[in-house]
Design an enzyme around this catalytic site. Structure first.
Site, mmCIF file in Angstrom:
data_model
loop_
_atom_site.group_PDB
_atom_site.id
_atom_site.type_symbol
_atom_site.label_atom_id
_atom_site.label_comp_id
_atom_site.label_asym_id
_atom_site.label_seq_id
_atom_site.Cartn_x
_atom_site.Cartn_y
_atom_site.Cartn_z
ATOM 1 N N ARG A 45 90.806 7.355 70.505
ATOM 2 C CA ARG A 45 90.308 8.687 70.860
ATOM 3 C C ARG A 45 89.853 8.728 72.304
ATOM 4 O O ARG A 45 90.037 9.712 72.997
ATOM 5 C CB ARG A 45 89.142 9.048 69.923
ATOM 6 C CG ARG A 45 88.475 10.360 70.241
ATOM 7 C CD ARG A 45 87.317 10.625 69.289
ATOM 8 N NE ARG A 45 87.767 10.770 67.934
ATOM 9 C CZ ARG A 45 87.118 10.290 66.856
ATOM 10 N NH1 ARG A 45 85.999 9.618 67.017
ATOM 11 N NH2 ARG A 45 87.577 10.482 65.665
ATOM 12 N N TYR A 46 89.200 7.665 72.755
ATOM 13 C CA TYR A 46 88.703 7.576 74.124
ATOM 14 C C TYR A 46 89.615 6.618 74.892
ATOM 15 O O TYR A 46 90.115 5.650 74.317
ATOM 16 C CB TYR A 46 87.297 6.990 74.146
ATOM 17 C CG TYR A 46 86.279 7.746 73.323
ATOM 18 C CD1 TYR A 46 85.784 8.977 73.750
ATOM 19 C CD2 TYR A 46 85.792 7.223 72.131
ATOM 20 C CE1 TYR A 46 84.833 9.655 73.010
ATOM 21 C CE2 TYR A 46 84.831 7.894 71.386
ATOM 22 C CZ TYR A 46 84.355 9.103 71.830
ATOM 23 O OH TYR A 46 83.409 9.762 71.103
ATOM 24 N N ARG A 52 88.631 2.552 74.867
ATOM 25 C CA ARG A 52 88.293 1.759 73.667
ATOM 26 C C ARG A 52 89.017 2.276 72.441
ATOM 27 O O ARG A 52 89.289 3.470 72.320
ATOM 28 C CB ARG A 52 86.783 1.745 73.434
ATOM 29 C CG ARG A 52 86.118 3.123 73.309
ATOM 30 C CD ARG A 52 84.676 3.007 73.789
ATOM 31 N NE ARG A 52 83.830 4.155 73.502
ATOM 32 C CZ ARG A 52 83.761 5.249 74.272
ATOM 33 N NH1 ARG A 52 84.560 5.391 75.320
ATOM 34 N NH2 ARG A 52 82.929 6.220 73.959
ATOM 35 N N CYS A 111 84.451 -2.891 51.487
ATOM 36 C CA CYS A 111 83.110 -3.196 51.990
ATOM 37 C C CYS A 111 82.371 -4.035 50.954
ATOM 38 O O CYS A 111 82.778 -4.102 49.796
ATOM 39 C CB CYS A 111 82.319 -1.915 52.229
ATOM 40 S SG CYS A 111 83.139 -0.788 53.368
ATOM 41 N N CYS A 132 78.451 2.894 50.434
ATOM 42 C CA CYS A 132 77.383 3.838 50.757
ATOM 43 C C CYS A 132 77.838 5.219 50.308
ATOM 44 O O CYS A 132 78.971 5.618 50.597
ATOM 45 C CB CYS A 132 77.131 3.836 52.266
ATOM 46 S SG CYS A 132 77.035 2.164 52.946
ATOM 47 N N CYS A 152 79.199 7.691 52.936
ATOM 48 C CA CYS A 152 80.171 7.126 53.876
ATOM 49 C C CYS A 152 81.126 8.186 54.432
ATOM 50 O O CYS A 152 81.698 8.973 53.700
ATOM 51 C CB CYS A 152 80.990 6.045 53.179
ATOM 52 S SG CYS A 152 82.312 5.395 54.225
ATOM 53 N N ARG A 176 83.971 7.608 55.747
ATOM 54 C CA ARG A 176 85.377 7.277 55.477
ATOM 55 C C ARG A 176 85.583 7.033 53.988
ATOM 56 O O ARG A 176 86.472 6.294 53.593
ATOM 57 C CB ARG A 176 85.802 6.025 56.250
ATOM 58 C CG ARG A 176 85.827 6.216 57.731
ATOM 59 C CD ARG A 176 86.824 5.298 58.441
ATOM 60 N NE ARG A 176 86.766 5.577 59.860
ATOM 61 C CZ ARG A 176 86.123 4.824 60.744
ATOM 62 N NH1 ARG A 176 85.536 3.699 60.383
ATOM 63 N NH2 ARG A 176 86.085 5.179 62.011
ATOM 64 N N ASP A 222 78.136 12.848 58.729
ATOM 65 C CA ASP A 222 79.411 13.562 58.875
ATOM 66 C C ASP A 222 79.714 14.406 57.638
ATOM 67 O O ASP A 222 79.110 14.215 56.583
ATOM 68 C CB ASP A 222 80.535 12.552 59.108
ATOM 69 C CG ASP A 222 80.359 11.826 60.434
ATOM 70 O OD1 ASP A 222 80.093 12.507 61.435
ATOM 71 O OD2 ASP A 222 80.469 10.582 60.463
ATOM 72 N N ASP A 232 79.211 13.296 65.594
ATOM 73 C CA ASP A 232 80.646 13.139 65.771
ATOM 74 C C ASP A 232 81.236 14.514 65.467
ATOM 75 O O ASP A 232 81.157 14.987 64.328
ATOM 76 C CB ASP A 232 81.182 12.060 64.813
ATOM 77 C CG ASP A 232 82.289 11.254 65.460
ATOM 78 O OD1 ASP A 232 83.206 11.885 66.034
ATOM 79 O OD2 ASP A 232 82.250 10.020 65.382
ATOM 80 N N LYS A 278 82.133 11.868 69.985
ATOM 81 C CA LYS A 278 80.687 11.894 69.733
ATOM 82 C C LYS A 278 79.953 12.528 70.913
ATOM 83 O O LYS A 278 80.332 12.312 72.056
ATOM 84 C CB LYS A 278 80.175 10.470 69.550
ATOM 85 C CG LYS A 278 80.685 9.790 68.287
ATOM 86 C CD LYS A 278 80.135 8.378 68.170
ATOM 87 C CE LYS A 278 80.706 7.640 66.988
ATOM 88 N NZ LYS A 278 82.136 7.293 67.155
HETATM 89 C C1 LIG Z 1 82.667 6.134 67.367
HETATM 90 C C2 LIG Z 1 83.940 5.814 67.952
HETATM 91 C C3 LIG Z 1 84.041 4.934 69.042
HETATM 92 C C4 LIG Z 1 82.841 4.260 69.644
HETATM 93 O O1 LIG Z 1 82.070 5.154 70.365
HETATM 94 P P1 LIG Z 1 80.847 4.630 71.252
HETATM 95 O O2 LIG Z 1 80.208 5.896 71.714
HETATM 96 O O3 LIG Z 1 81.426 3.810 72.348
HETATM 97 O O4 LIG Z 1 79.975 3.809 70.363
HETATM 98 C C5 LIG Z 1 85.270 4.678 69.572
HETATM 99 N N1 LIG Z 1 86.391 5.245 69.073
HETATM 100 C C6 LIG Z 1 86.327 6.093 68.040
HETATM 101 C C7 LIG Z 1 87.593 6.681 67.545
HETATM 102 C C8 LIG Z 1 85.104 6.410 67.438
HETATM 103 O O5 LIG Z 1 85.073 7.238 66.390
HETATM 104 S S1 SF4 Z 2 79.359 3.461 55.594
HETATM 105 FE FE1 SF4 Z 2 81.362 3.327 54.547
HETATM 106 S S2 SF4 Z 2 82.546 1.877 55.756
HETATM 107 FE FE2 SF4 Z 2 80.371 1.558 56.287
HETATM 108 S S3 SF4 Z 2 79.659 -0.054 54.868
HETATM 109 FE FE3 SF4 Z 2 79.167 1.921 53.934
HETATM 110 S S4 SF4 Z 2 80.924 2.320 52.583
HETATM 111 FE FE4 SF4 Z 2 81.597 0.749 54.049
#
Ligand SMILES: *Cc1c(COP(=O)(O)O)cnc(C)c1O
Ligand code: SF4
Length: 322
Positions: A65-66, A69, A78, A82, A85, A87, A246, A283, A290
């Site tokens: 996305r960025y 990174r 996991c 959670c 979560c 995802r 989220d 996010d 973010k």
């Molecule tokens: C959260 C996230 C990151 C990391 O973001 P930071 O602000 O650097 O912690 C990088 N890529 C994606 C796709 C993300 O969702």
């Molecule tokens: S937030 Fe989601 S991905 Fe992270 S540890 Fe919990 S269940 Fe796993």
């Protein structure tokens, strides 16, 4: 409840069970892992892919996305699940893990994009992998010249500290910087075993950060967060992000208002050391990235001078530039 279990598995470790001190209606740890009926209540604004991972996935397992990174989702399971979560629809026992070929393709993507300065291992939970599997991935990443930083996002040191063995930690000792961002939401989760796991990671040379989610009924007040952030900082863990939850399906009982989150952050400012303050983050749904939800302390008057508010809420003039 069976419908619930289908969409997001229930899994607690023995270590987590020991930290639960009351029923799910009141215990801040139980609420994070034991499903409540409200989970069946799905709002129209909630979505399967709340932060738009899919739209930024060039090859399986990578989210780019960025520019500098990427996320590399190396595991699909996991140690615990959670309930809030983000995802939850993409991980768990019913989902597919990356094949060896897919891992190679993902590594190839990172190799061929010289803008990628940092690789964030996530999932699922990367520390679920065996030391051998994890080591092979990190060896590959560290061999890429433009990758200068490896970051691991994990809940294992908190939820299953016994997995943080000397053998696992050895794989994290590298010439390049290895950051470990721990997922933790309440001071009640810090046990002697967790402290041992953190010490091991630090001894291996990892730099420790924490990320927490602002959860209604778990940690949505200044006292609870102050206690958590103080204890983490005293253990050498830098509070990094406090995430606004989220829009994952069936998580509305965990989400409070952003206004309340900002009020809590205002309470913490001044009262809590700067090194113990995380950034409060949102996010943006659908993949726009973010942003900090920092409360506003500065107001411009007539495009000239400023009024700035101090941590106790008093207002002061700040002069214009000339
Ligand atoms: C959260 C996230 C990151 C990391 O973001 P930071 O602000 O650097 O912690 C990088 N890529 C994606 C796709 C993300 O969702
Ligand atoms: S937030 Fe989601 S991905 Fe992270 S540890 Fe919990 S269940 Fe796993």
């Amino acid at each position: 409840m069976s419908k619930l279990l289908q969409s997001h598995a229930v899994r607690l470790t023995e270590a987590v069970k020991k930290t639960i001190k009351g029923p799910v209606s009141s215990d801040p740890v139980a609420k994070q892992y034991i499903p409540q009926d409200e989970e069946l209540h799905i709002l129209p604004v909630e979505r399967r892919d709340p932060i738009g991972d899919d739209t930024h996935t060039p090859v399986k397992g990578i989210v780019h996305r960025y520019p500098d990174r990427v996320l590399f989702k190396v595991a699909n399971v996991c140690a615990v699940y959670c309930r809030y979560c983000f995802r939850k629809e993409m991980i768990g026992p019913g989902t597919k893990t990356l094949s060896q070929n897919e891992i190679e393709t993902a590594l190839g993507y990172i190799r061929s994009h010289s803008d990628i300065w940092e690789v964030i291992l996530t999932g699922g939970d990367p520390l679920i992998l065996s030391p051998r599997q994890l080591s092979a991935i990190i060896d590959n990443l560290c061999a890429i010249e433009h990758v200068q930083v490896v970051r691991i996002h994990t809940r294992v040191p908190i939820a299953d500290p016994e997995r943080v063995t000397e053998e696992l930690c050895k794989t994290l000792t590298r010439d390049k910087a290895v950051y470990v961002a721990l997922h933790i939401n309440h001071a009640q989760e810090i046990t002697p075993e967790v402290k041992t796991a953190l010490k091991r990671l630090q001894k291996a040379g990892c730099i420790l950060l924490s990320q927490s989610v602002l959860l209604q009924g778990v940690n949505d007040n200044a006292n609870t967060l102050e206690d958590l952030f103080r204890k983490l900082t005293a253990l050498g863990v830098k509070p990094y992000y406090l995430h606004h939850p989220d829009l994952a399906p069936g998580t509305s009982h965990f989400r409070g208002s952003i206004k309340k989150g900002q009020r809590i952050m205002k309470e913490l400012l001044g009262r809590l050391s700067g090194i113990a303050q995380p950034a409060y983050m949102l996010d943006i749904p659908d993949g726009y990235g973010k942003v900090p939800l920092t409360p506003c302390y500065l107001n411009e008057i007539d495009g000239e001078a400023y009024i700035v508010e101090d941590y106790q809420g008093c207002q002061h003039h700040y002069p214009p530039k000339d």
